[in-house]
Structure formats: C-alpha cells, structure tokens
Scaffold this motif. Structure first.
Motif, PDB file in Angstrom:
ATOM      1  N   LEU A 105      83.391   6.604  -2.860  1.00 50.13           N
ATOM      2  CA  LEU A 105      84.000   7.610  -2.000  1.00 50.13           C
ATOM      3  C   LEU A 105      82.975   8.505  -1.337  1.00 50.13           C
ATOM      4  O   LEU A 105      83.202   9.033  -0.252  1.00 50.13           O
ATOM      5  CB  LEU A 105      84.966   8.473  -2.824  1.00 50.13           C
ATOM      6  CG  LEU A 105      86.071   7.693  -3.551  1.00 50.13           C
ATOM      7  CD1 LEU A 105      86.961   8.645  -4.305  1.00 50.13           C
ATOM      8  CD2 LEU A 105      86.875   6.847  -2.577  1.00 50.13           C
ATOM      9  N   LYS A 106      81.806   8.695  -1.988  1.00 50.37           N
ATOM     10  CA  LYS A 106      80.747   9.512  -1.399  1.00 50.37           C
ATOM     11  C   LYS A 106      79.444   9.171  -2.092  1.00 50.37           C
ATOM     12  O   LYS A 106      79.433   8.796  -3.272  1.00 50.37           O
ATOM     13  CB  LYS A 106      81.056  11.009  -1.545  1.00 50.37           C
ATOM     14  CG  LYS A 106      80.133  11.911  -0.713  1.00 50.37           C
ATOM     15  CD  LYS A 106      80.668  13.319  -0.640  1.00 50.37           C
ATOM     16  CE  LYS A 106      79.782  14.183   0.242  1.00 50.37           C
ATOM     17  NZ  LYS A 106      79.715  13.659   1.619  1.00 50.37           N
ATOM     18  N   GLN A 107      78.329   9.312  -1.355  1.00 51.59           N
ATOM     19  CA  GLN A 107      77.032   9.008  -1.924  1.00 51.59           C
ATOM     20  C   GLN A 107      75.970   9.833  -1.218  1.00 51.59           C
ATOM     21  O   GLN A 107      76.160  10.267  -0.086  1.00 51.59           O
ATOM     22  CB  GLN A 107      76.704   7.515  -1.785  1.00 51.59           C
ATOM     23  CG  GLN A 107      76.746   6.998  -0.345  1.00 51.59           C
ATOM     24  CD  GLN A 107      76.528   5.499  -0.283  1.00 51.59           C
ATOM     25  OE1 GLN A 107      75.905   4.919  -1.152  1.00 51.59           O
ATOM     26  NE2 GLN A 107      77.028   4.863   0.761  1.00 51.59           N
ATOM     27  N   GLY A 108      74.847  10.069  -1.914  1.00 55.75           N
ATOM     28  CA  GLY A 108      73.758  10.824  -1.321  1.00 55.75           C
ATOM     29  C   GLY A 108      72.825  11.382  -2.392  1.00 55.75           C
ATOM     30  O   GLY A 108      73.107  11.353  -3.599  1.00 55.75           O
ATOM     31  N   TYR A 109      71.664  11.906  -1.901  1.00 51.60           N
ATOM     32  CA  TYR A 109      70.666  12.490  -2.803  1.00 51.60           C
ATOM     33  C   TYR A 109      71.054  13.930  -3.153  1.00 51.60           C
ATOM     34  O   TYR A 109      71.459  14.712  -2.288  1.00 51.60           O
ATOM     35  CB  TYR A 109      69.286  12.482  -2.147  1.00 51.60           C
ATOM     36  CG  TYR A 109      68.570  11.160  -2.247  1.00 51.60           C
ATOM     37  CD1 TYR A 109      68.029  10.718  -3.459  1.00 51.60           C
ATOM     38  CD2 TYR A 109      68.408  10.341  -1.122  1.00 51.60           C
ATOM     39  CE1 TYR A 109      67.358   9.516  -3.549  1.00 51.60           C
ATOM     40  CE2 TYR A 109      67.750   9.129  -1.202  1.00 51.60           C
ATOM     41  CZ  TYR A 109      67.220   8.725  -2.428  1.00 51.60           C
ATOM     42  OH  TYR A 109      66.558   7.538  -2.514  1.00 51.60           O
ATOM     43  N   MET A 110      70.922  14.290  -4.452  1.00 52.52           N
ATOM     44  CA  MET A 110      71.071  15.669  -4.918  1.00 52.52           C
ATOM     45  C   MET A 110      70.135  15.875  -6.109  1.00 52.52           C
ATOM     46  O   MET A 110      69.606  14.921  -6.676  1.00 52.52           O
ATOM     47  CB  MET A 110      72.527  15.953  -5.309  1.00 52.52           C
ATOM     48  CG  MET A 110      73.500  15.995  -4.134  1.00 52.52           C
ATOM     49  SD  MET A 110      75.146  16.617  -4.589  1.00 52.52           S
ATOM     50  CE  MET A 110      75.680  15.322  -5.694  1.00 52.52           C
ATOM     51  N   LEU A 111      69.953  17.155  -6.473  1.00 48.90           N
ATOM     52  CA  LEU A 111      69.130  17.497  -7.636  1.00 48.90           C
ATOM     53  C   LEU A 111      70.032  17.698  -8.847  1.00 48.90           C
ATOM     54  O   LEU A 111      71.078  18.353  -8.754  1.00 48.90           O
ATOM     55  CB  LEU A 111      68.323  18.767  -7.363  1.00 48.90           C
ATOM     56  CG  LEU A 111      67.276  18.684  -6.240  1.00 48.90           C
ATOM     57  CD1 LEU A 111      66.636  20.040  -6.018  1.00 48.90           C
ATOM     58  CD2 LEU A 111      66.214  17.649  -6.560  1.00 48.90           C
TER      59      LEU A 111
END
Length: 588
Positions: A211-217
């Motif tokens: 449903l959602k994806q991406g870089y995070m800390l």
C-alpha cells in the motif's frame, strides 16, 4: 475472489498453452509435468500415481479441462495452503503460457514487465473462462499506470479507444493487454524506464499488496540509534529492509485491530516523528518531511481500521465493488431485456387481436358502407384541417427559427460588446493607473524642483557673497598690484645695477685670467731654469750623497722624477709659489 479462484486463472493460462492444436485437450504426459510443477511451487506433496489412478478408466488420448478439473481440485487445490510464494507460482504458469502466446516484436517493455502486466490481468479479469478484462478494468489499470508514471490521464483519448474496442469485442485478453501497454499507446512521451517503474509500482500495489513504500529512519530498541530503512506497508504488517532492492530484510511490524499510530513531537534532533504501538512493543519512526509523515500515519491508520472490521485491502475491496456494480448493471440489463421480450410478446398478442378485429370489421364493412363514407368524409375534412395546421405550424416554426437566429446574432453581438466593454474597462483601469502613477511622478518632480529651487537660491546667495569677497579681494589686489609694481621697478633698477656689476666683474675676470696666463708662463720658465740648475747640482753632488734607506710611505712624484725633493723642500717651494701668485692679485 478467493485463493482458489486466483490460482485457477494462472493454471488456466498454463493449460491452454499446452493445448497446441486448440482442441481443448492436453496429453497426460504434459499434465503430469504441469501437476508436478504445481505441487513443487505450492509446496504440496506430489503423488505421481494419483493422475494415472484418476484417469485409469479413460483411453490413452488427451484430457480436457473438464476431465482435469476434478483431479486438480481433489489432489492439488484442496491441499493448498497460503504458505508459498505466489510470484514463483505465477512465474511458472507465465513461463508455460508466454512461450506460446507472447509476441515480443515491437514491444517497448521487458519480459519481466510483461509478466507483471499478466499478473495484473489475472487480478482484474472476470471470473469466467476464457479469461478477459472488460473496458472498466482496463481504464482502472491504465489510470493507475498513468498516475504511477507521473502523467495526466486523458479521458478523451481513452474514450476514442473505448469506441474502437466496443466496435470489436468490448474486452481484451491478457496478451492483447500486454500489447496495448507494450506498444506505448497510452504512454507516449514517457521513456522505457519510467514505464517500467510505473508497471512495477502498480504490480506491487495490486499483486503484492504494497500500500505504501519508501525510506524512513527507525530508532533501534537496544542501541537506540537511528538507522535508515526501506519500509513496505501491507494490509497486516510493515516490513523494513536495508535498501529498496529488498535483498536483506531486517524485521516486521505486525498490525492488528489493537495497534495504534500517533504523531510525536520533534526530539533528539529528529523531526517528523511518529510511533506505531503494538501489543508487545512500540516503534519510533522519522519521516523525511511533514507530508510523508502524514501520508504514512493515514495509510497505517487505514490498515488498522480495515483489520478492526475485517475488511480486505482497499484495492481488493474496490475491485469487488466494481464487479458487484457490473453484476448489478448486468442484472438490470437482463431484466430490461426480459421486460422487452415480454412487451414484444404482448405486442404480438395485440397484433393478433387487431388482425381478428380487422377481419370482423371487413365482414361488417358491407353493412356499414354509409357509415364508412361519412367516416371517410370526416377523415378527409380532418386531414385538410390537419394539413392546414401543419402548414401553419411549419410557418410558425420557420418564424421561430428566424427569431432564434436573429436572437443568436444579437446575443453574439451582445457578447462581443460585453467583451469590448470589458477590454475598454481594463484599458480604462490601466489608463487610470498610469494617470495615478503620472500624478505621483509629477508630485515627486514638483518636490524635486522645489528642492532644486531652494538649493539654487542658497547657491545664488553663496555666489553673491563670493562675488562680494572677490570684489573686496580685487580692490585689495589692486593696491597690492601697485605696491608690486613699485617693487618690480625697484628690483629692475637693482637688476640693472647688478648687471653693471656683473659686467665689471666679467671684465675683472678676463684681466685676472690674462694675469694667470702670464704667471703660468713665468712659472714654466722658472721651472725650466730650476730643472737645469738641479741637474747641475745633482751632477756635482750626486756622487758624494750617502745612500740612505727611503721612506716607507708613498713617494712624491715631481717634474724631476720620484723622490727628487724632500718634504721640506716641497713645502718651501709651495709657500713661495703661493706668495708670488697672491702678489699680482693685490697689485690689481
């Protein structure tokens, strides 16, 4: 759509690919290989004897889909569990079907992208065989793909394609859909990499439930350090990896109805913080900006809400709603067709009744001749009246059309006049603005002129004072000039006297020069005489002079050679010469 229906679609592609002559039947040897591969991929214990036992009463000929389905349901699909990789399962079925059906000529996409479109087709296709995808699902997929590529959806372009599609069959097969996307009909202006990335994004959402994806800390639980991770949000969990290639998985955050997600204030130098609270632990995460933070919070909250009520993923629910809507429309269409058939039947019955009535009227026509004549006469009169009314109505319609045309022309003129008035009003506003600006500039110039006049008056007063001082200086200078003139005359007189003295001194210098020349001549004569005398003395006395050691200092050199005189003799001669030189000067 359940797991069994999804698996059957991919298996149907593989079965039809094995049907080389399109007879609807496949040989037992090929079915053995297909069954073995299906069991291997879906992690089911394979029984090689079961197929032979199932078809032992059949002849040695090929098996149809109706004959293979009982075996497939009993020995494979009834045993399957959701513990296998669906992508590997789909890839195995794709490998069998693509070899026969995929036309790779002139395609702008790779075979991997074609496989993803094939999986998307199976997800969006109807639950009937042969598998097809209807125009509504085609539009849904193309819209998703266009949004993933960052383009804008052109409704008119798809409507034109939809008209062409309706003129043919109103649906597409999997291979026609791959050709539609692969030929770039709806991705013109996009490069191949953008198209491939868009297909992958739609594949991950619809097939892999991302449903959602991406870089995070993410903050660690033990070391409490912040590490960048690639996060994937699925309906029931959040997985995080080292990088976006998904090569190394670091962990999962399992979601349920008791989980919650909340925003956190900035701390420890980190911004855009939020935390996901689960039953066993909590996870602190930092997004790249406020927009990403809000998107992730909203997406996770949506998953938690769906888990609470037991609803599927949004795209699964949307697909089901679209299918229910199509089924409802199809039921309404069938009901309408049934109603039309009933009306047609009633109309035929009415026609038959009318035919019977017509026959009865023909039988009674002889008895009703006079009545028929009167009826005809009345009918003729009514026809004349009707024609007159029609002519009148025609004239009225023509007049109305002329009036409408005239009103349209007047309306166009009115709109044109309104446009002209709007242009005049805009130009008037611009002129007023220019006038206001000109007045401001005029006021500024006027103030500048006033200031310049004041400065000019001050300068004029200063110049008048300077003029007065110059007049005073001129009068003072006149007196000084007369004094300087007198001094100049005195200096000229003194200069004349000095010139006379100079001339006198010049004459004296010439006289002294002549005397010097005479003295030099006398000195030269005396020198010659002295030399001859010294020669004589040296000749007579030189023989008896004792040889003494010479002085260690520098020797004196005279006209008679080195060391011809002693120091005493030279000093006496020099003193005598000075006296003789000064004597003529004193005489003068």
């Amino acid at each position: 759509m359940g797991l069994r229906d999804e698996l059957l679609k991919a298996i149907w592609h593989a079965f039809t690919a094995l049907d080389v002559d399109k007879s609807g039947k496949v040989s037992k040897s090929q079915l053995k290989v297909l069954s073995h591969n299906l069991c291997t991929v879906m992690k089911i214990p394979h029984d090689p004897v079961a197929l032979e036992e199932h078809f032992k009463d059949d002849d040695e000929g090929p098996v149809s889909t109706q004959g293979y389905m009982p075996y497939l349901n009993r020995f494979i699909l009834d045993k399957v569990q959701d513990n296998f990789d669906r992508v590997d399962f789909n890839r195995m079925c794709w490998t069998l079907s693509a070899r026969k059906n995929l036309n790779r000529n002139h395609l702008l996409i790779s075979e991997e992208d074609a496989f993803k479109i094939w999986c998307i087709f199976n997800f969006l296709s109807e639950d009937r065989y042969p598998l097809i995808i209807v125009s509504e699902e085609i539009e849904y997929f193309l819209r998703k793909l266009t949004e993933a590529m960052g383009g804008s959806w052109i409704e008119e372009k798809f409507e034109d394609y939809k008209v062409q599609l309706c003129s043919k069959q109103q649906c597409l097969t999997a291979w026609e859909l791959i050709e539609l996307v692969g030929m770039g009909h709806f991705s013109k202006g996009m490069d191949r990499q953008t198209l491939s990335m868009g297909i992958s994004e739609v594949f991950q959402e619809l097939i892999l439930d991302v449903l959602k994806q991406g870089y995070m800390l993410k903050k660690g639980h033990k070391r409490k350090n912040w590490t960048e991770r690639w996060f994937l949000l699925r309906p029931s969990c959040i997985s995080y990896y080292v990088s976006e290639d998904l090569a190394e998985k670091k962990g999962d955050i399992f979601l349920d109805g008791n989980c919650c997600v909340e925003s956190l204030p900035d701390k420890e130098g980190k911004k855009c913080l939020f935390f996901v609270k689960c039953s066993d632990k909590s996870f602190e995460i930092s997004a790249s900006d406020k927009k990403k933070k809000q998107e992730w919070i909203q997406a996770i909250q949506t998953c938690i809400s769906l888990l609470k009520v037991g609803r599927p993923a949004p795209h699964h629910e949307a697909r089901q709603k679209r299918r229910e809507l199509r089924q409802k429309q199809q039921a309404e269409q069938e009901q309408l067709e049934l109603r039309m058939r009933e009306l047609q039947t009633a109309n035929e019955n009415k026609q038959r009744e009318l035919e019977a009535m017509r026959k009865k009227l023909e039988e009674a026509a002889a008895n009703a001749a006079e009545e028929e004549r009167r009826r005809l006469q009345t009918q003729n009169e009514l026809e004349h009246i009707y024609r007159a009314e029609m002519e009148k109505e025609k004239m009225v319609r023509l007049q109305m059309e002329e009036q409408v045309a005239q009103k349209s022309s007047e309306l166009e003129q009115y709109f044109q006049r309104v446009q002209e008035l709007e242009d005049m009003y805009r130009r008037l506003e611009e002129a007023l603005e220019d006038e206001r600006q000109a007045r401001q500039d005029e006021e500024t110039v006027r103030k500048l002129q006033a200031r310049l006049l004041e400065e000019e008056a001050e300068k004029r007063a200063e110049l008048e004072q300077i003029h007065l001082r110059q007049q005073q200086a001129i009068s003072q200078t006149q007196a000084e000039k007369e004094e300087l003139e007198r001094e100049r005359l005195a200096k000229e007189d003194a200069l004349q006297a000095a010139m006379q003295q100079l001339q006198h001194l010049e004459a004296e210098r010439h006289g002294a020069l002549e005397q010097y020349e005479e003295v030099m001549k006398k000195l030269e004569d005396a020198t010659n005489n002295t030399k001859s005398w010294k020669d004589k003395v040296a000749h007579h006395e030189g023989l008896i002079r004792l040889i003494q050691p010479g002085s260690k200092g520098p020797q004196k050199i005279t006209n008679w050679g080195p060391a011809a005189f002693t120091e005493t003799e030279l000093s006496l001669r020099e003193k005598d010469w000075q006296e003789r030189k000064s004597r003529p000067t004193q005489t003068q």
